[in-house]
Design a protein around this motif. Structure first.
Motif, PDB file in Angstrom:
ATOM      1  N   LYS A  17      32.513  39.998  47.822  1.00  9.84           N
ATOM      2  CA  LYS A  17      33.334  39.460  46.727  1.00  9.84           C
ATOM      3  C   LYS A  17      34.216  40.561  46.158  1.00  9.84           C
ATOM      4  O   LYS A  17      33.756  41.684  45.942  1.00  9.84           O
ATOM      5  CB  LYS A  17      32.430  38.909  45.619  1.00  9.84           C
ATOM      6  N   GLY A  18      35.471  40.205  45.904  1.00 13.54           N
ATOM      7  CA  GLY A  18      36.387  41.163  45.284  1.00 13.54           C
ATOM      8  C   GLY A  18      36.577  40.801  43.830  1.00 13.54           C
ATOM      9  O   GLY A  18      36.480  39.635  43.450  1.00 13.54           O
ATOM     10  N   ILE A  19      36.826  41.798  43.013  1.00  4.47           N
ATOM     11  CA  ILE A  19      36.989  41.530  41.582  1.00  4.47           C
ATOM     12  C   ILE A  19      38.454  41.332  41.211  1.00  4.47           C
ATOM     13  O   ILE A  19      38.809  40.392  40.520  1.00  4.47           O
ATOM     14  CB  ILE A  19      36.329  42.647  40.754  1.00  4.47           C
ATOM     15  N   MET A  20      39.320  42.218  41.690  1.00  4.56           N
ATOM     16  CA  MET A  20      40.731  42.100  41.298  1.00  4.56           C
ATOM     17  C   MET A  20      41.487  41.283  42.339  1.00  4.56           C
ATOM     18  O   MET A  20      41.412  41.563  43.523  1.00  4.56           O
ATOM     19  CB  MET A  20      41.360  43.480  41.189  1.00  4.56           C
ATOM     20  N   GLY A  21      42.226  40.306  41.887  1.00  2.00           N
ATOM     21  CA  GLY A  21      42.934  39.432  42.817  1.00  2.00           C
ATOM     22  C   GLY A  21      44.416  39.734  42.904  1.00  2.00           C
ATOM     23  O   GLY A  21      44.892  40.823  42.558  1.00  2.00           O
ATOM     24  N   GLU A  22      45.132  38.734  43.351  1.00  2.00           N
ATOM     25  CA  GLU A  22      46.576  38.819  43.564  1.00  2.00           C
ATOM     26  C   GLU A  22      47.312  39.211  42.280  1.00  2.00           C
ATOM     27  O   GLU A  22      47.036  38.677  41.209  1.00  2.00           O
ATOM     28  CB  GLU A  22      47.042  37.419  44.002  1.00  2.00           C
ATOM     29  N   GLY A  23      48.248  40.126  42.400  1.00  2.00           N
ATOM     30  CA  GLY A  23      49.101  40.480  41.267  1.00  2.00           C
ATOM     31  C   GLY A  23      48.408  41.247  40.150  1.00  2.00           C
ATOM     32  O   GLY A  23      48.990  41.503  39.108  1.00  2.00           O
ATOM     33  N   VAL A  24      47.155  41.640  40.371  1.00  2.00           N
ATOM     34  CA  VAL A  24      46.418  42.351  39.320  1.00  2.00           C
ATOM     35  C   VAL A  24      46.718  43.848  39.401  1.00  2.00           C
ATOM     36  O   VAL A  24      46.729  44.433  40.483  1.00  2.00           O
ATOM     37  CB  VAL A  24      44.895  42.105  39.457  1.00  2.00           C
ATOM     38  N   ASP A  25      46.952  44.450  38.253  1.00  2.00           N
ATOM     39  CA  ASP A  25      47.231  45.881  38.188  1.00  2.00           C
ATOM     40  C   ASP A  25      45.923  46.643  37.962  1.00  2.00           C
ATOM     41  O   ASP A  25      45.335  46.555  36.888  1.00  2.00           O
ATOM     42  CB  ASP A  25      48.207  46.123  37.025  1.00  2.00           C
ATOM     43  N   PRO A  26      45.464  47.381  38.971  1.00  2.00           N
ATOM     44  CA  PRO A  26      44.155  48.042  38.850  1.00  2.00           C
ATOM     45  C   PRO A  26      44.123  49.158  37.808  1.00  2.00           C
ATOM     46  O   PRO A  26      43.054  49.483  37.295  1.00  2.00           O
ATOM     47  CB  PRO A  26      43.907  48.615  40.250  1.00  2.00           C
ATOM     48  N   ARG A  33      33.017  40.162  31.329  1.00  2.00           N
ATOM     49  CA  ARG A  33      31.564  40.072  31.314  1.00  2.00           C
ATOM     50  C   ARG A  33      31.036  39.547  32.661  1.00  2.00           C
ATOM     51  O   ARG A  33      30.030  40.023  33.170  1.00  2.00           O
ATOM     52  CB  ARG A  33      31.130  39.152  30.175  1.00  2.00           C
ATOM     53  N   SER A  34      31.760  38.587  33.248  1.00  2.00           N
ATOM     54  CA  SER A  34      31.263  38.055  34.525  1.00  2.00           C
ATOM     55  C   SER A  34      31.445  39.071  35.660  1.00  2.00           C
ATOM     56  O   SER A  34      30.672  39.091  36.608  1.00  2.00           O
ATOM     57  CB  SER A  34      31.904  36.707  34.856  1.00  2.00           C
ATOM     58  N   ASP A  35      32.472  39.938  35.542  1.00  2.00           N
ATOM     59  CA  ASP A  35      32.594  41.033  36.530  1.00  2.00           C
ATOM     60  C   ASP A  35      31.365  41.937  36.465  1.00  2.00           C
ATOM     61  O   ASP A  35      30.817  42.351  37.491  1.00  2.00           O
ATOM     62  CB  ASP A  35      33.819  41.910  36.239  1.00  2.00           C
ATOM     63  N   VAL A  36      30.955  42.261  35.246  1.00  2.00           N
ATOM     64  CA  VAL A  36      29.804  43.151  35.071  1.00  2.00           C
ATOM     65  C   VAL A  36      28.549  42.508  35.655  1.00  2.00           C
ATOM     66  O   VAL A  36      27.758  43.163  36.339  1.00  2.00           O
ATOM     67  CB  VAL A  36      29.618  43.529  33.576  1.00  2.00           C
ATOM     68  N   GLN A  37      28.410  41.209  35.427  1.00  2.00           N
ATOM     69  CA  GLN A  37      27.253  40.497  35.998  1.00  2.00           C
ATOM     70  C   GLN A  37      27.275  40.538  37.521  1.00  2.00           C
ATOM     71  O   GLN A  37      26.254  40.752  38.164  1.00  2.00           O
ATOM     72  CB  GLN A  37      27.243  39.037  35.519  1.00  2.00           C
ATOM     73  N   LEU A  38      28.486  40.360  38.059  1.00  2.00           N
ATOM     74  CA  LEU A  38      28.644  40.396  39.513  1.00  2.00           C
ATOM     75  C   LEU A  38      28.265  41.780  40.055  1.00  2.00           C
ATOM     76  O   LEU A  38      27.543  41.903  41.053  1.00  2.00           O
ATOM     77  CB  LEU A  38      30.102  40.059  39.861  1.00  2.00           C
ATOM     78  N   LEU A  39      28.735  42.819  39.374  1.00  2.00           N
ATOM     79  CA  LEU A  39      28.418  44.188  39.791  1.00  2.00           C
ATOM     80  C   LEU A  39      26.914  44.440  39.734  1.00  2.00           C
ATOM     81  O   LEU A  39      26.341  45.077  40.619  1.00  2.00           O
ATOM     82  CB  LEU A  39      29.156  45.194  38.900  1.00  2.00           C
ATOM     83  N   GLN A  40      26.282  43.923  38.674  1.00  2.00           N
ATOM     84  CA  GLN A  40      24.843  44.141  38.522  1.00  2.00           C
ATOM     85  C   GLN A  40      24.037  43.392  39.575  1.00  2.00           C
ATOM     86  O   GLN A  40      22.955  43.823  39.953  1.00  2.00           O
ATOM     87  CB  GLN A  40      24.395  43.705  37.120  1.00  2.00           C
ATOM     88  N   ALA A  41      24.592  42.285  40.054  1.00  2.00           N
ATOM     89  CA  ALA A  41      23.874  41.469  41.037  1.00  2.00           C
ATOM     90  C   ALA A  41      24.103  41.961  42.467  1.00  2.00           C
ATOM     91  O   ALA A  41      23.400  41.553  43.382  1.00  2.00           O
ATOM     92  CB  ALA A  41      24.313  40.009  40.912  1.00  2.00           C
ATOM     93  N   ARG A  62      27.915  53.231  34.719  1.00  2.00           N
ATOM     94  CA  ARG A  62      26.731  52.578  34.164  1.00  2.00           C
ATOM     95  C   ARG A  62      25.960  51.814  35.243  1.00  2.00           C
ATOM     96  O   ARG A  62      24.741  51.889  35.320  1.00  2.00           O
ATOM     97  CB  ARG A  62      27.164  51.621  33.046  1.00  2.00           C
ATOM     98  N   ILE A  63      26.703  51.114  36.087  1.00  2.00           N
ATOM     99  CA  ILE A  63      26.061  50.352  37.155  1.00  2.00           C
ATOM    100  C   ILE A  63      25.340  51.311  38.116  1.00  2.00           C
ATOM    101  O   ILE A  63      24.215  51.064  38.542  1.00  2.00           O
ATOM    102  CB  ILE A  63      27.117  49.522  37.943  1.00  2.00           C
ATOM    103  N   ALA A  64      26.003  52.425  38.424  1.00  2.00           N
ATOM    104  CA  ALA A  64      25.406  53.408  39.341  1.00  2.00           C
ATOM    105  C   ALA A  64      24.151  54.020  38.733  1.00  2.00           C
ATOM    106  O   ALA A  64      23.142  54.198  39.420  1.00  2.00           O
ATOM    107  CB  ALA A  64      26.419  54.497  39.676  1.00  2.00           C
TER     108      ALA A  64
END
Ligand code: ZN
Length: 281
Positions: A17-26, A33-41, A62-64
């Protein structure tokens, strides 16, 4: 771009799963919050690194520290290969995916990490990585060829922000970005004026916009040049820090680079097939 590598290398052995999609500026993306949940899972997390994902750094740390495998794919790259930031002293330019042969190293990084994490399937990951790298080699020589076909005095790439320095070094094209390395920095009037003079003096007829960056500065360049009786047009829209629409060819790393190289070459008087490397554009 990282998701693409992970998908190619992990194949059917992982859900990617990728977090940043089309046209998103990294540079500006703040995790939800749901990104953080995804990272934790996740079992394992890959990101570009070199502070590209500047506003995610704290979350990733933090996740690491919570015991997850979190890995920047640029860690494998020799520091002497990396370009230093002109704007931020002591930092590196993170836009390494613009040099296809360098990005191929990130494929090895992902393959090695997945193999450590899941040794039973290490050979499978290695085989997938080799296959993907072969595609990247083909892409790399296509970009060399089409950018090299631009008449030398026209080989100048002017874009909205400074994402193309590795592209310029790898493929022999002079690169000028209006904004600095991160879209967080504002382009000053002075920067715009000096670029306008550059366009006029060197008779450059095309500049480029980027899908993940507002185009107001590019428009200011065109107006500035017009005020000096020099016509500049928009040569096309480039993918710099984000790929195209998911599920399309431009929504893949290979498609994005193929698109960029083809559009740049054609707009600046080089030779490239309209449909690109594999007829997919
Ligand atoms: Zn950028």
């Amino acid at each position: 771009m990282v998701r693409d590598i992970a998908t190619a290398v992990a194949g059917e052995r992982a859900e990617v799963k990728g977090i940043m999609g089309e046209g998103v500026d990294p540079h500006l993306y703040t995790p939800t919050r749901s990104d953080v949940q995804l990272l934790q899972a996740a079992d394992i997390v890959f990101y570009v690194g070199l502070l590209l994902e500047g506003k995610m750094s704290d979350t990733l740390v933090r996740i690491a520290s919570g015991g997850r495998e979190v890995y920047p794919v640029t860690d494998i790259m020799d520091r002497s290969f990396l370009l230093e930031s002109e704007t931020y002293e002591g930092l590196f330019d993170p836009h390494v995916w613009m040099d296809v042969s360098a990005w191929a190293e990130a494929v090895d990084a992902v393959s090695a990490k997945l193999g450590q994490f899941d040794p039973e399937n290490a050979e499978y990951y290695q085989a997938n990585a080799a296959e993907y790298r072969a595609q990247l080699e083909e892409l790399d020589s296509y970009v060399q060829r089409v950018i090299g076909s631009i008449p030398e005095q026209q080989r100048v790439l002017v874009t909205a922000h400074d994402a193309f320095q590795y592209f310029g070094r790898a493929y022999g094209i002079d690169v000028r970005g209006i904004q600095g390395l991160s879209t967080e920095s504002e382009a000053g009037l002075e920067d715009i004026n000096s670029l306008v003079s550059f366009l006029v003096q060197n008779d450059i007829g095309a500049v480029f916009v980027e899908t993940s960056v507002a185009d107001k500065n590019v428009r200011a360049l065109i107006e500035g040049a017009a005020a000096q009786d020099h016509e500049v047009r928009i040569g096309g829209e480039l993918f710099s820090d984000a790929m195209g629409e998911p599920g399309t060819y431009r929504g893949t790393y290979i498609g994005m680079i193929d698109h960029n190289a083809t559009v740049i070459a054609r707009a600046l008087g080089g030779e490239a097939p309209a449909a690109g490397l594999n007829g997919n554009l």
